[in-house]
Scaffold this active site. Structure first.
Site, PDB file in Angstrom:
ATOM      1  N   ASP A   6    -112.703  -6.221  53.759  1.00 46.44           N
ATOM      2  CA  ASP A   6    -111.355  -5.691  53.521  1.00 46.44           C
ATOM      3  C   ASP A   6    -110.319  -6.644  54.095  1.00 46.44           C
ATOM      4  O   ASP A   6    -109.434  -6.241  54.858  1.00 46.44           O
ATOM      5  CB  ASP A   6    -111.207  -4.302  54.136  1.00 46.44           C
ATOM      6  CG  ASP A   6    -109.911  -3.614  53.690  1.00 46.44           C
ATOM      7  OD1 ASP A   6    -109.357  -4.018  52.643  1.00 46.44           O
ATOM      8  OD2 ASP A   6    -109.442  -2.695  54.388  1.00 46.44           O
ATOM      9  N   LYS A  16    -105.854   4.108  68.113  1.00 43.31           N
ATOM     10  CA  LYS A  16    -106.379   4.392  66.783  1.00 43.31           C
ATOM     11  C   LYS A  16    -107.238   5.645  66.848  1.00 43.31           C
ATOM     12  O   LYS A  16    -108.252   5.680  67.561  1.00 43.31           O
ATOM     13  CB  LYS A  16    -107.200   3.210  66.258  1.00 43.31           C
ATOM     14  CG  LYS A  16    -107.694   3.402  64.831  1.00 43.31           C
ATOM     15  CD  LYS A  16    -108.387   2.154  64.307  1.00 43.31           C
ATOM     16  CE  LYS A  16    -108.797   2.325  62.852  1.00 43.31           C
ATOM     17  NZ  LYS A  16    -109.434   1.104  62.305  1.00 43.31           N
TER      18      LYS A  16
END
EC number: 2.7.11.1
Length: 553
Positions: A278, A186
Site C-alpha cells: 500500500d 493509532k
C-alpha cells in the site's frame, strides 16, 4: 347383544391433519410431531447447529476477554518480539551500495504468513500493556473515533496529540524532551472473532524497533490494549506528512534525494522479502532530521504471498484488479516486489506533478519520465525491481551507500531541536541495550559454570552434582546413603559432573552457524562477544515460527 362389525376409519397422517387443520395451536403441535417422527435427521441437525453456535460464541467471548497482565508486561512484550526478528537479518555487506536484481521471492523463507500462529498471537496480546481510556483523555479521544462491534469492526483511526499531557508522558515512561513535536495515537479496533490477528501491526513494528538498523521505518513508542473496549493502541512520534512538507519546502528540497530515500525505504523491505502492498506518498513521513520514513505497516506481508484486494485505488497495479472477482475481493491475487514498484512509480509521478504545480522545475525531467513509465508498466514482466530502479540514470548522482547509512545530506530542512532529540534517542537505545545485557548476564549466572571435576572445584562441583541428582529425581535419603561411602560417592559424583558438563556444552553449541570457541571462554557458550552478537542478530523469524508450530502441533 352383538354389535355389527364396523370398519375402522382410515388413520390420518399428521401431514394430512395439518393440511385440514385451521387451529394455530393444533397446527404448531402437528408441525412438531412431523419434525419429531418423520424428521429425526432434521432434528439432530438443528440441535447440533444450536450447540455448535453456542460453543463458538462461548469460545469467541473467551478469546476476546481481556485477562489481567503481570507488571513486567512491557518488558516481556519487547522480548517476545526479539525472539522472532525477521527484520534483524542484515543484508550482505557487498550489497550495501546497490541491491541485487534477484527475482521476487528467490530467497523466500518457509513461512505462510508474516505474523505468527494463534498461540503466539494470544501470548503477544496478553503481554500488551493494558490502558484505561477513562484515566487518560488522549486515549479516550482516540477510542471515540473507532467502532468495535461484536461481529464487525471499523477501520483504524489516528489522533494527533501536539502537546501530550503529563499523565500521558508518565504512563508511557517518557519525558517531554523525548517527544518535543508530539505523538500520534493509532486506534485499531477488532471484533470478537478476530482471533488476535489485530496484533499484526504492533508485531511488525517491533520487528523494526531499532532505528539504527532500520532508519527508514517509523519507530513505535508503545503498543497497548484497552481494558474496556476491543481496541489496540499504537503510540508513534509525530512526524511531518510528506505532501504537506513538499508543499512548504518545494523551492529548497532536494527532489532527487527525496525519491532516492523513498526507494531506499522500499529496498530495505524487499531485501528482507517483505512487501508493503500500500505504497503512496501519504504513507511516507518526514522525520525531524529531514529524512524519509515509511509508515502504515499494517499491510506488510511476505513477498509473493496471495491476498485479497488490498491497497489504495489508483496505486494498485493492473494484475491485482484485472478481473471482476479481483476487484470485488472474491479472489486472491499475488502481491510481490513489482507490486510495490508500480505503486512507488505512481507516487513518484504525483510528487513530480505537485512540484510542477508549485512552479518548481523537476530536475532531470526526461529521465524521470522514462523511469516512471517503466515502473508503471502494465506488464509485470517489463517492470523493474527496486534494485534496477536505484540503478537508473536518474539516480546517477546519488551515492546509495551514504543514503543507506544516512551519512550524507537530507532532502528536507531539520526541525529545531532535531539534533538534541537524536542524541536522546541514542542514549535511550544504549541504556536499553545495557539493561538487556545485564538481564542476560543474570540469567546466565544461574547456569552452573563448572569446567573441572568435583575433586578440583570443591564447592562449585558439589553444587553441580546436587543439581544433577536433583534433576534425575534422586531423593535426599538416597543422597545421604550415597555419601556414606566417600570413595564410591566421589567417583559417582565426578562421573555425573563430567556428563552434565558435556551435555551443557552440546546444548550451548546447538543452532545453525555456531562455531567452536576460540580464545578465552565465557558464560555464553565460550564465544567472543562479537560472534555472539552476530548469532543473536542472525536468528530470524523462521526459527521462532518453527518453534511455535511445534508447540501448536
Amino acid at each position: 347383544m352383538m354389535f355389527p362389525a364396523v370398519a375402522a376409519p382410515p388413520r390420518r397422517l399428521p401431514g394430512e391433519r395439518l393440511q385440514r387443520s385451521q387451529n394455530p395451536v393444533e397446527t404448531s403441535w402437528l408441525s412438531f410431531r412431523i419434525l419429531a417422527t418423520r424428521g429425526p435427521c432434521v432434528t439432530s441437525t438443528f440441535l447440533f447447529l444450536t450447540v455448535a453456535f453456542l460453543g463458538l460464541s462461548w469460545v469467541s467471548v473467551a478469546v476476546a476477554a481481556h485477562a489481567e497482565h503481570p507488571e513486567d508486561s512491557a518488558t516481556n512484550f519487547l522480548f517476545s518480539f526479539a525472539e522472532n526478528s525477521l527484520a534483524n537479518r542484515e543484508p550482505p555487506e557487498d550489497s550495501a551500495a546497490r541491491p541485487s536484481s534477484r527475482s521476487g521471492g528467490a530467497e523466500r523463507r518457509r513461512l505462510d504468513s508474516l505474523i505468527p500462529g494463534f498461540l503466539k498471537r494470544r501470548r503477544i496480546f496478553k503481554q500488551l500493556r493494558p490502558v484505561d481510556e477513562f484515566q487518560l483523555r488522549e486515549f479516550q479521544e482516540a477510542s471515540s473515533k473507532v467502532k468495535a462491534q461484536f461481529f464487525s469492526a471499523g477501520h483504524s483511526k489516528v489522533t494527533f496529540v501536539d502537546r501530550p499531557s503529563a499523565a500521558l508522558l508518565s504512563f508511557l515512561h517518557l519525558e517531554e524532551e523525548d517527544v518535543p513535536y508530539g505523538v500520534v495515537i493509532k486506534a485499531i479496533p477488532y471484533d470478537a472473532f478476530d482471533f488476535y490477528e489485530s496484533v499484526a501491526e504492533p508485531y511488525i513494528h517491533r520487528m523494526f524497533d531499532d532505528p539504527r538498523k532500520f532508519p527508514y521505518v517509523v519507530p513505535v513508542l508503545a503498543a497497548l490494549r484497552s481494558t474496556s473496549k476491543r481496541v489496540l493502541y499504537l503510540v508513534l512520534p509525530l512526524y511531518r506528512e510528506l505532501p504537506e512538507t513538499v508543499d512548504e519546502e518545494a523551492r529548497s528540497l532536494d527532489f532527487v534525494l527525496l525519491l532516492a530515500e523513498m526507494a531506499m525505504a522500499v529496498c530495505q523491505l524487499h531485501e528482507r522479502n517483505l512487501a508493503h502492498r500500500d505504497l503512496k506518498e501519504d504513507n511516507f513521513l518526514v522525520s525531524p532530521e529531514g529524512h524519509i520514513v515509511v509508515s502504515d505497516l499494517a499491510t506488510l506481508d511476505i513477498t509473493d504471498n496471495k491476498s485479497f484486494l488490498i491497497g489504495t485505488s489508483g496505486y494498485m497495479p493492473p494484475e491485482t484488479r484485472s478481473s471482476y472477482l479481483l476487484r470485488k475481493g472474491y479472489k486472491r491475487s499475488r502481491y510481490g516486489e513489482k507490486t510495490d514498484v508500480y505503486s512507488l512509480g505512481v507516487a513518484f509521478r504525483h510528487l513530480a506533478f505537485m512540484l510542477e504545480g508549485l512552479g518548481v522545475q523537476v530536475p532531470h525531467r526526461t529521465q524521470l519520465a522514462k523511469l516512471i513509465k517503466k515502473m508503471t508498466s502494465p506488464d509485470p514482466e517489463k517492470r523493474p525491481l527496486i534494485g534496477e530502479v536505484m540503478e537508473d540514470p536518474f539516480f546517477a548522482s546519488v551515492d546509495f551507500r551514504l543514503v543507506r547509512q544516512r551519512a550524507g545530506k537530507h532532502p528536507f530542512k531539520k526541525l529545531p531541536g532535531a539534533d538534541l532529540l537524536a542524541e536522546r534517542q541514542r542514549a535511550r537505545l544504549e541504556a536499553r541495550e545495557k539493561a538487556d545485557a545485564a538481564a542476560k548476564a543474570a540469567d546466565n549466572a544461574e547456569v552452573p559454570a563448572a569446567k573441572s571435576p568435583a575433586g578440583k572445584t570443591g564447592g562449585a562441583g558439589t553444587l553441580s552434582g546436587d543439581r544433577d541428582r536433583a534433576g534425575s529425581g534422586e531423593k535426599p535419603a538416597e543422597r545421604a546413603e550415597e555419601e556414606k561411602g566417600r570413595g564410591r560417592g566421589a567417583q559417582t559424583h565426578e562421573g555425573n559432573h563430567d556428563r552434565t558438563d558435556d551435555a551443557g556444552r552440546e546444548e550451548l553449541r546447538e543452532g545453525p552457524g555456531d562455531q567452536k570457541p576460540s580464545g578465552e571462554e565465557n558464560r555464553e557458550g565460550g564465544q567472543p562477544p562479537g560472534q555472539r552478537e552476530e548469532q543473536r542478530e542472525g536468528t530470524g523469524l523462521e526459527e521462532g515460527f518453527n518453534k511455535e508450530d511445534a508447540q501448536e502441533s
